[in-house]
Motif scaffolding. Structure first.
Motif, PDB file in Angstrom:
ATOM      1  N   TRP A 127       0.984  -0.935   0.473  1.00  0.00           N
ATOM      2  CA  TRP A 127      -0.176   0.201   0.033  1.00  0.00           C
ATOM      3  C   TRP A 127       0.747   1.252   0.006  1.00  0.00           C
ATOM      4  CZ3 TRP A 127      -5.037  -0.689  -1.202  1.00  0.00           C
ATOM      5  CH2 TRP A 127      -5.667  -2.398  -0.627  1.00  0.00           C
ATOM      6  N   HIS A 145       2.068   6.014  -2.948  1.00  0.00           N
ATOM      7  CA  HIS A 145       1.157   5.166  -1.949  1.00  0.00           C
ATOM      8  C   HIS A 145      -0.383   5.060  -3.010  1.00  0.00           C
ATOM      9  CE1 HIS A 145       1.326   7.597   1.705  1.00  0.00           C
ATOM     10  NE2 HIS A 145       2.131   8.626   1.081  1.00  0.00           N
ATOM     11  N   ARG A 146      -0.675   3.518  -2.915  1.00  0.00           N
ATOM     12  CA  ARG A 146      -2.077   3.312  -3.327  1.00  0.00           C
ATOM     13  C   ARG A 146      -2.944   3.683  -2.652  1.00  0.00           C
ATOM     14  NH1 ARG A 146      -1.661   1.269  -8.708  1.00  0.00           N
ATOM     15  NH2 ARG A 146       0.865   0.100  -9.055  1.00  0.00           N
ATOM     16  N   GLU A 147      -3.988   4.308  -2.759  1.00  0.00           N
ATOM     17  CA  GLU A 147      -5.633   4.070  -2.617  1.00  0.00           C
ATOM     18  C   GLU A 147      -6.276   3.825  -3.251  1.00  0.00           C
ATOM     19  OE1 GLU A 147      -5.285   8.136  -2.152  1.00  0.00           O
ATOM     20  OE2 GLU A 147      -3.682   8.695  -0.909  1.00  0.00           O
ATOM     21  N   THR A 479      -6.242   0.752  -7.784  1.00  0.00           N
ATOM     22  CA  THR A 479      -6.041   2.247  -6.723  1.00  0.00           C
ATOM     23  C   THR A 479      -5.622   2.940  -8.029  1.00  0.00           C
ATOM     24  OG1 THR A 479      -4.273   0.671  -7.096  1.00  0.00           O
ATOM     25  CG2 THR A 479      -5.339   0.069  -4.980  1.00  0.00           C
TER      26      THR A 479
END
Length: 505
Positions: A127, A145-147, A479
């Motif tokens: 993440w 960041h992976r959101e 994501t």
């Protein structure tokens, strides 16, 4: 005379059952009877589902909890679904005509195992990733960041209604998104029930919504909806092109798993007994209604007649019958229109010079006068320019094409707008691997077929799709990537600003 009550299924939107006055009958392909009815949703229901998903996403009740907690809930969902697997199996085969063996192993068995795999990914996924400290143009540290994207739209096909829906729902939920699913209007039952199971197992209402309706109305509106950040679709290439067009209006992310015309290359050193069974398995599983079906058998010219004779003899042992009988090998096709379409392809091929070696008609007998049946069909004398050799028939039809050498086999295999799956049959692993390297296909199986492994990516070349499902990177497509940079220069003027202000030193 006993009247069997037909169960009605409402949509699931925002944690509530939503019904409409317009209802659609679900026909059991096994005998053509009405198995159930479902609500027909329209544009307003898609809007309501998207609004519920967006509100739930923004509340953080699912999107903001730690991935480990999402994984726990997903595992509870899988366990709850497994506890009622028999019900899901019945819902599946009563709508799409799968045999009970196929529905148990592939349709439901794979679906729940794969959903658990996505739960595992929620825990293991990267993440956040720290980049190396940068010294130019300024001392800084960046973190990638992976959101979650937000609201994901998923459009699933008739052939594997739950499995292929969960290939989209699973990674979307694991990543923290909310989801709106539009199942095929002919086969929505298992997905509707799964959504209810998920809520009972702890998924917050509104995170997973299911709208039943037609592709032309509900599906099209979902694909173009401005509050949908990602659309994932499995279906025909023709519809996939329209999905891309609709999604382009808001430049949303798109994953497409589309059609195929899988070549099965039998090399001259193959174990013929194994290859015969492999070719038939590759083509006739679920009556050929699989995007990765090996519907083109490419056979060395010197083995052609012998191989066709073996294929026909073995195919005659395929048992057609009641889909709820464990002895049944092959069931019907999805509906009357598909049945007519398949038989028209066969008639056209015969009129163009192909020979029907087996089948090519509706099976004989009172048992098969009801429902939507097509006999296992094998055609020889097929040229590569015939429509039946180039277009996706989506039925139990195998065409046999002769070739002279390996180069010609590869050329025929690649001479297609599709590139989803291929098989190679050989006793020489090195030779088979060398040929596999030349095949333009997202999946190549050697001495096997239909081996869908959730731990590796799945998808196609050319007009067989866009993007990949499954595999360790399955969450990437659900994501957004954000880079956060922290300046570490302790207040010193960074050189680019010094240059801009005229005092670079």
């Amino acid at each position: 005379m006993t009247t069997v009550e037909v169960r009605h299924h409402a949509m699931r939107i925002g944690g509530r059952d939503v019904d409409t006055s317009e209802r659609h009958p679900i026909l059991d392909p096994n005998d053509g009877s009405v198995a159930a009815t479902v609500s027909i949703g329209g544009i307003e229901h898609v809007d309501a589902a998207v609004a519920a998903a967006k509100e739930t996403f923004e509340s953080g009740v699912w999107s903001a909890i730690p991935p480990q907690e999402r994984a726990l809930v997903m595992r509870r969902i899988a366990a709850a679904a497994r506890a009622v697997a028999d019900e899901l199996i019945e819902l599946e085969l009563s709508a799409n005509g799968a045999t009970i063996r196929q529905a148990t192993g592939f349709h439901i068995g794979y679906a729940l195992a794969h959903f658990e795999y996505f739960a595992d990914l929620a825990e293991s996924y990267e993440w956040q990733r720290a980049a190396p400290i940068s010294t130019f143009p300024a001392l800084s540290q960046s973190v990638v960041h992976r959101e979650p994207i937000g609201v994901v739209g998923a459009i699933a096909p008739f052939n594997f209604p739950l499995l292929l829906a969960l290939w989209k729902v699973g990674p979307a939920l694991a990543a923290g998104n909310s989801v709106v699913v539009k199942p095929d209007e002919r086969t929505p039952l298992s997905m509707l029930e799964f959504a209810r199971i998920a809520e009972r197992a702890g998924l917050p209402p509104g995170v997973l919504n299911v709208v039943t309706g037609t592709g032309q109305v509900a599906g099209a509106h979902l694909a173009g909806h401005p509050d949908i950040g990602k659309i994932a679709f499995t279906g025909s290439t023709q519809v996939g092109r329209e999905i891309m067009r609709l999604a382009s209006g808001t430049v949303k992310q798109v994953t497409l798993e589309l059609g195929g015309k899988g070549p099965t290359i039998v090399l001259d050193d193959a174990d013929l007994d194994m290859a015969v069974d492999g070719v038939l398995f590759g083509c006739f599983v679920y009556s050929g209604q699989v995007c990765v079906s090996g519907t083109r058998a490419l056979v060395p010219a010197r083995l052609h007649d012998q191989f066709v004779e073996r294929l026909v003899a073995r195919a005659k042992t395929i048992v057609l019958g009641d889909t709820r009988d464990f002895d049944t090998d092959m069931g019907p096709v999805i509906g009357a229109n598909q049945q007519a379409r398949i038989l028209e392809y066969v008639r056209d091929a015969e009129s163009s010079g192909a020979t029907i070696e087996l089948g090519g008609h509706q099976p004989e007998g009172e048992r098969f006068e009801r429902g939507f049946w097509v006999s296992p069909t094998i055609l020889s004398g097929v040229r590569d320019d015939m429509p039946i050799a180039r277009e996706e028939v989506f039925g139990p039809v195998l065409v046999v094409i002769a070739y002279d050498d390996d180069d010609e086999a590869v050329a025929i295999a690649n001479d297609s707008e599709y590139g989803l799956a291929a098989s190679i049959w050989s006793t020489d692993n090195a030779r088979a691997l060398a040929i596999a390297a030349r095949i333009q296909s997202g999946n190549v199986w050697i001495n096997d077929a239909h081996q869908i492994n959730c731990q590796v990516p799945f998808g196609g070349y050319k007009q067989s799709g866009l993007g990949r499902e499954l595999g360790p990177n399955a969450l990437d497509g659900y994501t957004e990537v954000k880079t956060v940079q922290l300046d570490l220069s302790a207040g010193r003027t960074a050189k680019p600003f010094g240059i801009l202000l005229g005092h670079a030193d």
